[in-house]
Design a protein around this motif. Structure first.
Motif, PDB file in Angstrom:
ATOM      1  N   VAL A 133      42.450  26.760 -15.127  1.00  0.00           N
ATOM      2  CA  VAL A 133      42.084  25.360 -14.902  1.00  0.00           C
ATOM      3  C   VAL A 133      40.925  24.938 -15.788  1.00  0.00           C
ATOM      4  CG1 VAL A 133      41.138  23.740 -13.224  1.00  0.00           C
ATOM      5  CG2 VAL A 133      42.968  25.285 -12.548  1.00  0.00           C
ATOM      6  N   PHE A 134      39.867  25.739 -15.816  1.00  0.00           N
ATOM      7  CA  PHE A 134      38.625  25.297 -16.442  1.00  0.00           C
ATOM      8  C   PHE A 134      38.596  25.484 -17.953  1.00  0.00           C
ATOM      9  CE2 PHE A 134      37.094  26.204 -12.018  1.00  0.00           C
ATOM     10  CZ  PHE A 134      36.910  24.873 -11.691  1.00  0.00           C
ATOM     11  N   GLY A 188      33.799  30.187  -0.645  1.00  0.00           N
ATOM     12  CA  GLY A 188      35.256  30.105  -0.715  1.00  0.00           C
ATOM     13  C   GLY A 188      35.752  28.677  -0.680  1.00  0.00           C
ATOM     14  N   SER A 189      35.256  27.888   0.282  1.00  0.00           N
ATOM     15  CA  SER A 189      35.729  26.513   0.433  1.00  0.00           C
ATOM     16  C   SER A 189      35.282  25.642  -0.737  1.00  0.00           C
ATOM     17  CB  SER A 189      35.219  25.929   1.752  1.00  0.00           C
ATOM     18  OG  SER A 189      35.755  24.644   1.976  1.00  0.00           O
ATOM     19  N   SER A 190      34.035  25.795  -1.169  1.00  0.00           N
ATOM     20  CA  SER A 190      33.548  25.009  -2.309  1.00  0.00           C
ATOM     21  C   SER A 190      34.371  25.307  -3.556  1.00  0.00           C
ATOM     22  CB  SER A 190      32.071  25.304  -2.576  1.00  0.00           C
ATOM     23  OG  SER A 190      31.265  24.911  -1.482  1.00  0.00           O
ATOM     24  N   LEU A 198      44.180  21.147  -1.615  1.00  0.00           N
ATOM     25  CA  LEU A 198      44.734  19.792  -1.527  1.00  0.00           C
ATOM     26  C   LEU A 198      43.641  18.776  -1.229  1.00  0.00           C
ATOM     27  CD1 LEU A 198      47.202  17.949  -1.540  1.00  0.00           C
ATOM     28  CD2 LEU A 198      47.489  18.445   0.896  1.00  0.00           C
ATOM     29  N   THR A 199      42.741  19.106  -0.276  1.00  0.00           N
ATOM     30  CA  THR A 199      41.662  18.171   0.066  1.00  0.00           C
ATOM     31  C   THR A 199      40.735  17.965  -1.123  1.00  0.00           C
ATOM     32  OG1 THR A 199      41.764  19.004   2.344  1.00  0.00           O
ATOM     33  CG2 THR A 199      39.873  17.641   1.760  1.00  0.00           C
ATOM     34  N   GLY A 200      40.454  19.038  -1.854  1.00  0.00           N
ATOM     35  CA  GLY A 200      39.639  18.900  -3.062  1.00  0.00           C
ATOM     36  C   GLY A 200      40.273  17.976  -4.083  1.00  0.00           C
ATOM     37  N   SER A 201      41.605  17.992  -4.151  1.00  0.00           N
ATOM     38  CA  SER A 201      42.297  17.134  -5.122  1.00  0.00           C
ATOM     39  C   SER A 201      42.113  15.652  -4.804  1.00  0.00           C
ATOM     40  CB  SER A 201      43.790  17.486  -5.159  1.00  0.00           C
ATOM     41  OG  SER A 201      44.467  17.034  -3.986  1.00  0.00           O
ATOM     42  N   ILE A 223      38.523  23.756  -7.433  1.00  0.00           N
ATOM     43  CA  ILE A 223      39.785  24.039  -8.126  1.00  0.00           C
ATOM     44  C   ILE A 223      40.777  22.901  -7.883  1.00  0.00           C
ATOM     45  CG2 ILE A 223      41.823  25.539  -8.085  1.00  0.00           C
ATOM     46  CD1 ILE A 223      39.931  27.904  -7.698  1.00  0.00           C
ATOM     47  N   GLY A 224      40.865  22.431  -6.632  1.00  0.00           N
ATOM     48  CA  GLY A 224      41.757  21.318  -6.325  1.00  0.00           C
ATOM     49  C   GLY A 224      41.389  20.067  -7.107  1.00  0.00           C
ATOM     50  N   LEU A 225      40.078  19.797  -7.201  1.00  0.00           N
ATOM     51  CA  LEU A 225      39.597  18.650  -7.974  1.00  0.00           C
ATOM     52  C   LEU A 225      40.003  18.784  -9.436  1.00  0.00           C
ATOM     53  CD1 LEU A 225      37.740  16.153  -8.493  1.00  0.00           C
ATOM     54  CD2 LEU A 225      35.821  17.771  -8.615  1.00  0.00           C
ATOM     55  N   ALA A 226      39.747  19.967 -10.006  1.00  0.00           N
ATOM     56  CA  ALA A 226      40.058  20.189 -11.420  1.00  0.00           C
ATOM     57  C   ALA A 226      41.559  20.144 -11.679  1.00  0.00           C
ATOM     58  CB  ALA A 226      39.485  21.539 -11.866  1.00  0.00           C
ATOM     59  N   MET A 227      42.349  20.740 -10.774  1.00  0.00           N
ATOM     60  CA  MET A 227      43.801  20.730 -10.946  1.00  0.00           C
ATOM     61  C   MET A 227      44.351  19.317 -10.899  1.00  0.00           C
ATOM     62  SD  MET A 227      44.823  24.082  -8.645  1.00  0.00           S
ATOM     63  CE  MET A 227      46.599  23.944  -8.839  1.00  0.00           C
ATOM     64  N   ALA A 228      43.822  18.490  -9.998  1.00  0.00           N
ATOM     65  CA  ALA A 228      44.286  17.106  -9.890  1.00  0.00           C
ATOM     66  C   ALA A 228      43.944  16.319 -11.148  1.00  0.00           C
ATOM     67  CB  ALA A 228      43.683  16.444  -8.659  1.00  0.00           C
ATOM     68  N   LEU A 229      42.744  16.550 -11.691  1.00  0.00           N
ATOM     69  CA  LEU A 229      42.345  15.863 -12.922  1.00  0.00           C
ATOM     70  C   LEU A 229      43.200  16.308 -14.100  1.00  0.00           C
ATOM     71  CD1 LEU A 229      38.460  15.992 -12.492  1.00  0.00           C
ATOM     72  CD2 LEU A 229      39.915  13.950 -12.362  1.00  0.00           C
TER      73      LEU A 229
END
Length: 403
Positions: free
Chosen positions: A166-167, A225-227, A28-31, A232-238
């Motif tokens: 996702v990718f 793991g966190s990166s 979520l934070t990555g998104s 993934i959150g960034l890519a999913m949001a995009l």
């Protein structure tokens, strides 16, 4: 569960922290970084996690060297009574986060089960997650280590599947920045997550069988793991154009695999909150077993999750958590810059350091009002460190000691 004779190898610590990093909160934070576009977002993720992870490992070094938990390590700078105060605050936040993570995971599982099978029961999912956490704790060191490794391998497989889905959408890589978020603000979101584990990391690195391998395993486990979760959150949001993790997973048609990610990631992350609450409790009452107290803390967390309007409690948790940025700025500075590495059993309270800590809390809330480009946590730690270095000579004799 983990007594002083317990040892954890580099791989076990890697698995522990990789499992901790794979969570809905990280996705979520990555998104939230989506306004930066993909490439700038990834740069913020990598740089922020390198900074936050490096500071996190400094806390881990103290745990390994002194063979003590995170809250006990605060005795070195603040004395016995100071560590008691921080232990109570840490237990409050860990109990709260145990409940918040249980309920967050249960809500996501409930939404997914509704979309998959048309079945929903939030309380049942909350109890299922709590039962899995209790199992993690109850199995003891050998059982926990094996189970956690199995869980992390499964999570890694599910995460790789998520990455593949996702990718393969190539257009996300060319997503431009919208200008709605600064790079500095994104960097703060990436630094804050590893720093949030500072009150816990020494609870586990104290059991490392080998210093270098244990610290590297811990760092790489969390960093990778966190990166990965942020990315993934960034890519999913995009891709999904939606900040809701469940909506993003539904948009990707992950089905049952999404439910597996939700359950396993919630358990491997929340386990650390519950267990460290037990470790913290032992700083106050060392006669109790860490494993027994961790089991009790999990049950209390379950009760809070079932009975409390947890959304209102989250603001209190953030307020409690704000005390740890200036606290560990002082603990780490005192240990690494001034070589104060041993607990003074005669020291009841270092009053001078408490005043610096309170000043650090005030600085934190000042940065909140500024909406500073680099956030509040990292600037607060830097300012508190500078205050401590400047004032230490004048306040180091302001102590309460045993006669």
């Amino acid at each position: 569960m983990m007594r002083e004779k317990t040892v954890l190898g580099g791989w076990s610590l890697f698995a522990l922290w990789f499992g901790a990093a794979i969570s809905l909160a990280e996705i979520l934070t990555g998104s939230f970084l989506a306004p930066l576009g993909f490439m700038q977002g990834v740069w913020a993720i990598v740089i922020g996690h390198l900074i936050g992870g490096a500071i996190l490992i400094l806390g881990g070094i103290i745990g390994f060297n002194a063979k003590i938990g995170a809250m006990t390590s605060t005795r070195i700078a603040f004395g016995r009574y100071g560590s008691y105060l921080f232990s109570v605050l840490n237990m409050l936040q860990l109990l709260g986060w145990t409940a918040v993570m249980m309920l967050s995971g249960a809500k996501a599982a409930d939404a997914l089960s509704l979309s998959l099978w048309g079945i929903e029961n939030l309380h049942v999912w909350t109890i299922v997650i709590a039962a899995l956490i209790l199992l993690w704790i109850a199995l003891g060191k050998q059982g926990f280590t094996r189970l956690n490794v199995i869980a992390v391998v499964l999570l890694l497989g599910l995460t790789l599947l998520l990455c593949f889905v996702v990718f393969r959408e190539q257009e996300i890589f060319a997503s431009p920045s919208t200008g709605e978020m600064s790079f500095g603000a994104a960097l703060e979101l990436c630094v804050i997550m590893p720093l949030s584990w500072l009150p816990l990391i020494a609870d586990y690195t104290r059991f490392a069988a080998h210093k270098t391998r244990g610290l590297i395993g811990s760092f790489l486990g969390y960093f990778l793991g966190s990166s990965l979760m942020y990315t993934i959150g960034l890519a999913m949001a995009l891709y999904a154009k939606d900040a809701s993790v469940v909506s993003m997973m539904n948009a990707l048609n992950l089905g049952f695999f999404a439910l597996g990610i939700v359950l396993l990631s919630t358990v491997t992350t929340t386990f650390l909150d519950a267990y460290s609450a037990g470790v913290t409790f032992r700083n106050l009452f060392p006669q109790f077993s860490e494993r027994s107290i961790a089991l009790v803390m999990t049950l209390i967390g379950l009760g809070v999750a079932l009975l409390t309007p947890i959304e209102a409690y989250e603001n209190f948790l953030y307020a409690i958590g704000s005390v740890f940025a200036p606290l560990f700025a002082i603990v780490l500075s005192d240990y690494f810059l001034f070589g104060n590495t041993r607990i003074d059993e005669t020291l009841r309270l270092h009053v001078g350091y408490v005043f610096v800590w309170i000043a650090g809390i005030i600085v934190y809330y000042y940065f909140l009002t500024l909406d500073f480009i680099f956030g509040s946590t990292l600037p607060t730690m830097i300012v508190t460190l500078l205050l401590f270095v400047t004032l230490r000579k004048g306040v180091r004799t302001w102590t309460l000691k045993n006669n």
